[in-house]
Design a protein around this motif. Structure first.
Motif, PDB file in Angstrom:
ATOM      1  N   GLU A 107       0.854  -1.192   0.000  1.00  0.00           N
ATOM      2  CA  GLU A 107       0.000   0.000   0.000  1.00  0.00           C
ATOM      3  C   GLU A 107       0.887   1.238   0.000  1.00  0.00           C
ATOM      4  O   GLU A 107       1.904   1.296   0.695  1.00  0.00           O
ATOM      5  N   SER A 108       0.481   2.211  -0.786  1.00  0.00           N
ATOM      6  CA  SER A 108       1.250   3.452  -0.912  1.00  0.00           C
ATOM      7  C   SER A 108       0.282   4.597  -1.185  1.00  0.00           C
ATOM      8  O   SER A 108      -0.818   4.384  -1.718  1.00  0.00           O
ATOM      9  N   PRO A 109       0.648   5.830  -0.836  1.00  0.00           N
ATOM     10  CA  PRO A 109      -0.197   6.961  -1.224  1.00  0.00           C
ATOM     11  C   PRO A 109      -0.403   7.014  -2.729  1.00  0.00           C
ATOM     12  O   PRO A 109       0.477   6.633  -3.512  1.00  0.00           O
ATOM     13  N   ALA A 110      -1.573   7.456  -3.144  1.00  0.00           N
ATOM     14  CA  ALA A 110      -1.912   7.457  -4.564  1.00  0.00           C
ATOM     15  C   ALA A 110      -0.929   8.292  -5.381  1.00  0.00           C
ATOM     16  O   ALA A 110      -0.601   7.944  -6.525  1.00  0.00           O
ATOM     17  N   ALA A 111      -0.411   9.366  -4.809  1.00  0.00           N
ATOM     18  CA  ALA A 111       0.523  10.215  -5.547  1.00  0.00           C
ATOM     19  C   ALA A 111       1.881   9.546  -5.750  1.00  0.00           C
ATOM     20  O   ALA A 111       2.603   9.872  -6.695  1.00  0.00           O
ATOM     21  N   ASP A 112       2.258   8.607  -4.855  1.00  0.00           N
ATOM     22  CA  ASP A 112       3.568   7.958  -4.932  1.00  0.00           C
ATOM     23  C   ASP A 112       3.514   6.564  -5.528  1.00  0.00           C
ATOM     24  O   ASP A 112       4.542   5.874  -5.581  1.00  0.00           O
ATOM     25  N   LEU A 113       2.333   6.128  -5.981  1.00  0.00           N
ATOM     26  CA  LEU A 113       2.190   4.747  -6.443  1.00  0.00           C
ATOM     27  C   LEU A 113       3.017   4.485  -7.707  1.00  0.00           C
ATOM     28  O   LEU A 113       3.766   3.499  -7.788  1.00  0.00           O
TER      29      LEU A 113
END
Length: 322
Positions: A107-113
């Motif tokens: 799981e990762s922030p959407a901006a850093d995916l």
């Protein structure tokens, strides 16, 4: 003095006679002692042998125990040497072949995916690793972003590959499974060895010049040689597949965006007004779409009316005059 000498003579004769009797008795007893001498000597020797054998009998278990200890020590030393040699040069048949698989959910922030996906992929290309499948779906207004990586990595480089997940990434799930392929590898290698020896023997038969064979025999040998070579090729392909499965570990990584958590107090009237406003906007959107869809047909209908109405009037007037 004369009386004393007379009294002393009987004493002397008595002593002489006693001495003579003793000599005679000793002479009479001498043969009997000579006959019993061997028995006495044998008994003496038997007693001496028993006395000598008793310490030997008592010392025999000690000697036997010492010998057993020496033999056990030699066997232990030989076993230690064999184990050391086996550890230094492991046998191929004793080596285990494991097919290891890793399933990871990240799981990762959407901006850093997208950036995280690219970093892991680039790290795999730097190591003894192969990217067999990759997919990236960026975030849109209608769908969330996601990414996927299917890799085969050398076991010694797996830790370096997972180190690239540091930062904002979070491993939600990591499942590891392994399958033992040792028996399959041993069977395939034995099959390749046996088939190869059989193929070589068939080739030697074809090379023999002093043996006369018919054409059917030669054709049969060639057909058998072709069949054996095909079996060797199939077994070699299977061995390569097993080598691919066991030499490197399978790693599947699924990336998903981190959900956004809204904080605040619950207000049902605010929620109702938002839903009503959204419904109004949706209705207006549908109306605009409907008007836009009917507009071309309305233009066509206007054109038909502009042309058809005058024609209908002329026809009606002509019929009325007639």
């Amino acid at each position: 003095m004369d009386s004393q000498d007379v009294n002393a003579k009987p004493g002397k004769w008595l002593c002489a006679s006693s001495l003579l009797v003793c000599v005679l008795l000793l002479g009479a007893c001498a043969p009997q002692d000579e006959e019993s001498a061997p028995a006495t000597t044998a008994m003496h020797r038997a007693n001496q042998g028993a006395m000598l054998e008793e310490p030997a009998r008592l010392a025999a278990p000690v000697v036997r125990m010492d010998r057993e200890r020496k033999v056990r020590a030699e066997v232990a030393d030989a076993a230690a040497v064999d184990n050391a040699q086996a550890a230094a040069t492991p046998d191929a048949a004793a080596q285990r072949h494991l097919a290891v698989r890793h399933e990871m959910q990240i799981e990762s922030p959407a901006a850093d995916l997208a950036e995280l996906w690219s970093r892991v992929k680039a790290r795999c290309e730097q190591l003894d690793c192969e990217v067999e499948m990759s997919a990236l779906q960026r975030e849109t207004s209608h769908s969330a972003g996601s990414a996927y990586l299917f890799m085969r990595v050398n076991p010694r480089d797996f830790a370096q590959l997972t180190d690239s997940l540091s930062g904002t990434a979070k491993v939600l799930n990591h499942q590891t499974s392994s399958e033992d392929k040792t028996n399959e590898v041993i069977d395939v290698e034995a099959q390749i060895k046996n088939r190869s020896e059989y193929r070589d023997s068939l080739r030697e038969l074809l090379r023999e010049k002093g043996v006369k064979r018919t054409l059917s025999d030669l054709m049969e040998i060639r057909d058998t040689l072709s069949r054996v070579q095909a079996e060797i090729d199939a077994a070699t392909t299977q061995r390569q597949r097993l080598e691919k499965e066991t030499a490197k570990q399978v790693v599947r990584m699924r990336f998903q965006p981190q959900p956004i958590v809204l904080t605040g107090r619950y207000n049902p009237w605010m929620q109702t007004s938002e839903r009503a406003w959204n419904a109004l906007l949706g209705s207006m959107q549908q109306l605009v779409i409907t008007v836009a869809a009917l507009l071309p047909w309305m233009v066509v209908l206007m054109c038909v009316l502009l042309v058809g109405v005058p024609i209908m009037r002329k026809l009606w007037r002509a019929r009325r005059k007639a």
